[in-house]
Design a protein around this motif. Structure first.
Motif, PDB file in Angstrom:
ATOM      1  N   ARG A  53      90.115 -41.269 -62.189  1.00  0.00           N
ATOM      2  CA  ARG A  53      89.237 -41.126 -61.022  1.00  0.00           C
ATOM      3  C   ARG A  53      88.202 -42.245 -60.973  1.00  0.00           C
ATOM      4  NH1 ARG A  53      90.547 -37.420 -56.885  1.00  0.00           N
ATOM      5  NH2 ARG A  53      92.022 -35.998 -57.843  1.00  0.00           N
ATOM      6  N   ILE A  56      88.711 -44.917 -58.310  1.00  0.00           N
ATOM      7  CA  ILE A  56      88.739 -44.434 -56.934  1.00  0.00           C
ATOM      8  C   ILE A  56      87.324 -44.258 -56.393  1.00  0.00           C
ATOM      9  CG2 ILE A  56      89.460 -42.507 -55.471  1.00  0.00           C
ATOM     10  CD1 ILE A  56      91.700 -41.980 -57.526  1.00  0.00           C
ATOM     11  N   THR A  57      87.151 -44.635 -55.148  1.00  0.00           N
ATOM     12  CA  THR A  57      85.903 -44.385 -54.421  1.00  0.00           C
ATOM     13  C   THR A  57      86.222 -43.432 -53.285  1.00  0.00           C
ATOM     14  OG1 THR A  57      85.011 -46.550 -54.975  1.00  0.00           O
ATOM     15  CG2 THR A  57      84.083 -45.476 -53.056  1.00  0.00           C
ATOM     16  N   THR A  58      85.274 -42.589 -52.935  1.00  0.00           N
ATOM     17  CA  THR A  58      85.478 -41.561 -51.918  1.00  0.00           C
ATOM     18  C   THR A  58      84.590 -41.830 -50.705  1.00  0.00           C
ATOM     19  OG1 THR A  58      85.968 -39.947 -53.636  1.00  0.00           O
ATOM     20  CG2 THR A  58      85.346 -39.080 -51.492  1.00  0.00           C
ATOM     21  N   ARG A  67      88.101 -35.778 -48.042  1.00  0.00           N
ATOM     22  CA  ARG A  67      87.534 -36.832 -48.876  1.00  0.00           C
ATOM     23  C   ARG A  67      88.564 -37.954 -48.948  1.00  0.00           C
ATOM     24  NH1 ARG A  67      87.129 -32.154 -51.129  1.00  0.00           N
ATOM     25  NH2 ARG A  67      88.600 -32.591 -52.803  1.00  0.00           N
ATOM     26  N   HIS A  68      88.330 -39.013 -48.217  1.00  0.00           N
ATOM     27  CA  HIS A  68      89.241 -40.158 -48.185  1.00  0.00           C
ATOM     28  C   HIS A  68      89.083 -40.922 -49.493  1.00  0.00           C
ATOM     29  CE1 HIS A  68      90.083 -39.642 -43.872  1.00  0.00           C
ATOM     30  NE2 HIS A  68      88.862 -39.150 -43.855  1.00  0.00           N
ATOM     31  N   GLN A  69      90.168 -41.051 -50.235  1.00  0.00           N
ATOM     32  CA  GLN A  69      90.152 -41.688 -51.545  1.00  0.00           C
ATOM     33  C   GLN A  69      90.695 -43.114 -51.409  1.00  0.00           C
ATOM     34  OE1 GLN A  69      88.875 -39.770 -54.007  1.00  0.00           O
ATOM     35  NE2 GLN A  69      88.826 -37.964 -52.717  1.00  0.00           N
ATOM     36  N   GLY A  80      94.059 -38.548 -49.550  1.00  0.00           N
ATOM     37  CA  GLY A  80      92.783 -37.877 -49.373  1.00  0.00           C
ATOM     38  C   GLY A  80      92.909 -36.455 -49.883  1.00  0.00           C
ATOM     39  N   GLU A  81      91.792 -35.806 -50.053  1.00  0.00           N
ATOM     40  CA  GLU A  81      91.765 -34.421 -50.518  1.00  0.00           C
ATOM     41  C   GLU A  81      90.721 -33.668 -49.710  1.00  0.00           C
ATOM     42  OE1 GLU A  81      92.627 -34.969 -55.209  1.00  0.00           O
ATOM     43  OE2 GLU A  81      90.764 -35.815 -54.474  1.00  0.00           O
TER      44      GLU A  81
END
Length: 116
Positions: A53, A56-58, A67-69, A80-81
Motif C-alpha cells: 500500500r 499507492i496514493t488515494t 477511493r481512487h487508487q 478503486g475501492e
C-alpha cells in the motif's frame, strides 16, 4: 481464468479471481470523463493486490464513496475501492489497465454520473 493488471510502470499489480468481464461501465462524471475509465465492479474478496500500500496514493472527491487508487510513480489508476449504492464494499477495476481484456468486445453501459 483470472484477470491480471497493473499500472503503467508495474509498481501496482493485481489479480482478479474471476473470469474476464464481458461488459464495462463508462461514466461521464468529472474524473471518469477526464481519465477515460472503463470500469468493472466486483467484490473485494475477488481482488488480490500484489503491491505494498506504500506504493499507492488515494484520491477521493464529492461523496467520497470511491477511493481512487493510483501509483505514486507513474500516476496510473488501475483500481478503486469503496462503497456501492446499497452500502456494500466494492472494488472497481479500470479495465484499461487489465491484461488481455479485449476492450473493443466489451458491452459498454453508459452512466450519467455527471448528473448525480
Amino acid at each position: 481464468m483470472p484477470v491480471t493488471g497493473s499500472c503503467h510502470c508495474g509498481a501496482i499489480k493485481y489479480t482478479l479471481a474471476e473470469d474476464p468481464p464481458q461488459g464495462a461501465m463508462a461514466c461521464n462524471c468529472s474524473i471518469c470523463r477526464r481519465k477515460g475509465y472503463l470500469l468493472h465492479f466486483t467484490t473485494p474478496d475477488k481482488f488480490i493486490l500484489h503491491t505494498s500500500r506504500g506504493e499507492i496514493t488515494t484520491y477521493t472527491f464529492k461523496s467520497h464513496n470511491i477511493r481512487h487508487q493510483f501509483c505514486k510513480t507513474c500516476g496510473c489508476a488501475p483500481f478503486g475501492e469503496g462503497t456501492g449504492p446499497g452500502g456494500q464494499a466494492v472494488t472497481v477495476i479500470n479495465l484499461r489497465c487489465a491484461d488481455g481484456v479485449d476492450l473493443d468486445a466489451l458491452k459498454v453501459q453508459h452512466v450519467d454520473g455527471a448528473s448525480r
